[in-house]
Design a protein around this motif. Structure first.
Motif, PDB file in Angstrom:
ATOM      1  N   ASN A  18       0.823  -1.201   0.000  1.00 21.38           N
ATOM      2  CA  ASN A  18       0.000   0.000   0.000  1.00 21.38           C
ATOM      3  C   ASN A  18       0.868   1.267   0.000  1.00 21.38           C
ATOM      4  N   PRO A  19       0.801   2.086  -1.059  1.00 21.44           N
ATOM      5  CA  PRO A  19       1.655   3.283  -1.123  1.00 21.44           C
ATOM      6  C   PRO A  19       1.309   4.312  -0.055  1.00 21.44           C
ATOM      7  N   TYR A  20       0.025   4.368   0.349  1.00 13.79           N
ATOM      8  CA  TYR A  20      -0.369   5.311   1.402  1.00 13.79           C
ATOM      9  C   TYR A  20       0.292   4.950   2.723  1.00 13.79           C
ATOM     10  N   LEU A  23       3.930   5.941   2.504  1.00 12.73           N
ATOM     11  CA  LEU A  23       4.077   7.394   2.552  1.00 12.73           C
ATOM     12  C   LEU A  23       3.888   7.922   3.969  1.00 12.73           C
ATOM     13  N   THR A 131       8.649   2.445  -3.882  1.00  9.45           N
ATOM     14  CA  THR A 131       7.393   2.966  -4.419  1.00  9.45           C
ATOM     15  C   THR A 131       7.639   3.718  -5.718  1.00  9.45           C
ATOM     16  N   LYS A 135       2.955   6.412  -8.305  1.00 12.20           N
ATOM     17  CA  LYS A 135       2.074   6.109  -7.177  1.00 12.20           C
ATOM     18  C   LYS A 135       2.211   7.156  -6.073  1.00 12.20           C
ATOM     19  N   ILE A 136       3.411   7.654  -5.883  1.00  9.78           N
ATOM     20  CA  ILE A 136       3.619   8.694  -4.864  1.00  9.78           C
ATOM     21  C   ILE A 136       2.854   9.959  -5.243  1.00  9.78           C
ATOM     22  N   HIS A 138       0.269  10.137  -7.179  1.00  5.94           N
ATOM     23  CA  HIS A 138      -1.168   9.861  -7.080  1.00  5.94           C
ATOM     24  C   HIS A 138      -1.639   9.998  -5.628  1.00  5.94           C
ATOM     25  N   CYS A 139      -0.848   9.494  -4.697  1.00  7.86           N
ATOM     26  CA  CYS A 139      -1.188   9.631  -3.271  1.00  7.86           C
ATOM     27  C   CYS A 139      -1.243  11.102  -2.867  1.00  7.86           C
ATOM     28  N   THR A 142      -4.483  12.706  -4.214  1.00  6.97           N
ATOM     29  CA  THR A 142      -5.679  12.343  -3.446  1.00  6.97           C
ATOM     30  C   THR A 142      -5.673  12.981  -2.056  1.00  6.97           C
ATOM     31  N   MET A 143      -4.487  13.366  -1.577  1.00  3.93           N
ATOM     32  CA  MET A 143      -4.376  14.048  -0.288  1.00  3.93           C
ATOM     33  C   MET A 143      -4.539  15.563  -0.434  1.00  3.93           C
TER      34      MET A 143
END
Length: 231
Positions: A18-20, A23, A131, A135-136, A138-139, A142-143
């Motif tokens: 899970n990248p979240y 992170l 990671t 993907k980083i 993208h996280c 979304t944040m």
């Protein structure tokens, strides 16, 4: 072996984790390391995250050492500068060169700075080496991180590796022409490399802008959205 952080990030045992989680774990460890300012905690985090990177993520130790090499070189130079030119208090060592001395305060300042950064490096390495950058970003999107910061990061990431590839190519060309066979030839080659990289950077930036314009760039870069897994 050429160091390719993007290839490593896509080919390790924690790529699909899970990248979240990765992170947030990195952010928490960085905040804890900087806030506590504890030498033993810094060493503990360095050892712990190095074990995670090498033993769990199964990243080659040579790649990990290459990741640490450049920041460590800058860190050592910075800490030496802090030790010899900053701080007040009792003198614990005299160099005998232009009155440069090491004080108790400057020694602690340089030492704790060194280990604080040492504690942060493997935490950043854990995120960067396990990671993929898409993907980083993208996280971060979304944040609700401002898009301008994401776009700057994306362009910087792309540009850095273009320049590293250019430097690698030019160094190999200089080596084939015996550009580093002596001390003075090494200095001349290094000067030529720096000046050429500066000119190449201007050329590459213009080429990048043309490439973006030809693909319909309107001031906003799309961020990769991973496909949803079918249940």
């Amino acid at each position: 072996m050429k160091f390719d952080i993007d290839y490593i990030a896509h080919n390790n045992k924690l790529t699909e984790a899970n990248p979240y989680f990765k992170l947030f774990l990195t952010i928490i460890l960085l905040i804890a390391t900087l806030a506590l300012d504890n030498l033993y905690f810094d060493i503990f985090i360095f050892i712990l995250m190095s074990i995670v990177i090498l033993a769990i993520a199964k990243i080659n130790y040579k790649s990990y050492l290459k990741f640490l090499t450049i920041p460590l070189a800058f860190l050592i130079i910075t800490c030496l500068f802090l030790i010899f030119f900053f701080g007040k208090g009792d003198v614990i060592y005299e160099t005998g060169i232009f009155g440069i001395v090491v004080t108790r305060n400057s020694w602690h300042y340089g030492l704790y700075t060194f280990f604080r950064v040492i504690g942060c490096l493997p935490s950043l390495g854990f995120l960067a080496l396990t990671t993929p950058i898409a993907k980083i970003f993208h996280c971060l999107e979304t944040m609700k991180v401002p898009k301008i910061l994401i776009e700057i990061g994306l362009l910087m990431y792309n540009t850095i590796f273009i320049f590293l590839n250019e430097i690698d190519t030019m160094q190999k060309a200089q080596e084939t022409r015996l550009g580093y066979h002596s001390y003075w030839s090494s200095l001349r080659s290094l000067g030529a490399l720096i000046s050429t990289i500066f000119l190449r950077s201007l050329d590459k930036s213009e080429t990048l802008q043309h490439a973006l314009d030809s693909r319909g760039y309107t001031g906003e870069l799309p961020v990769y959205i991973p496909p949803k897994k079918e249940e």
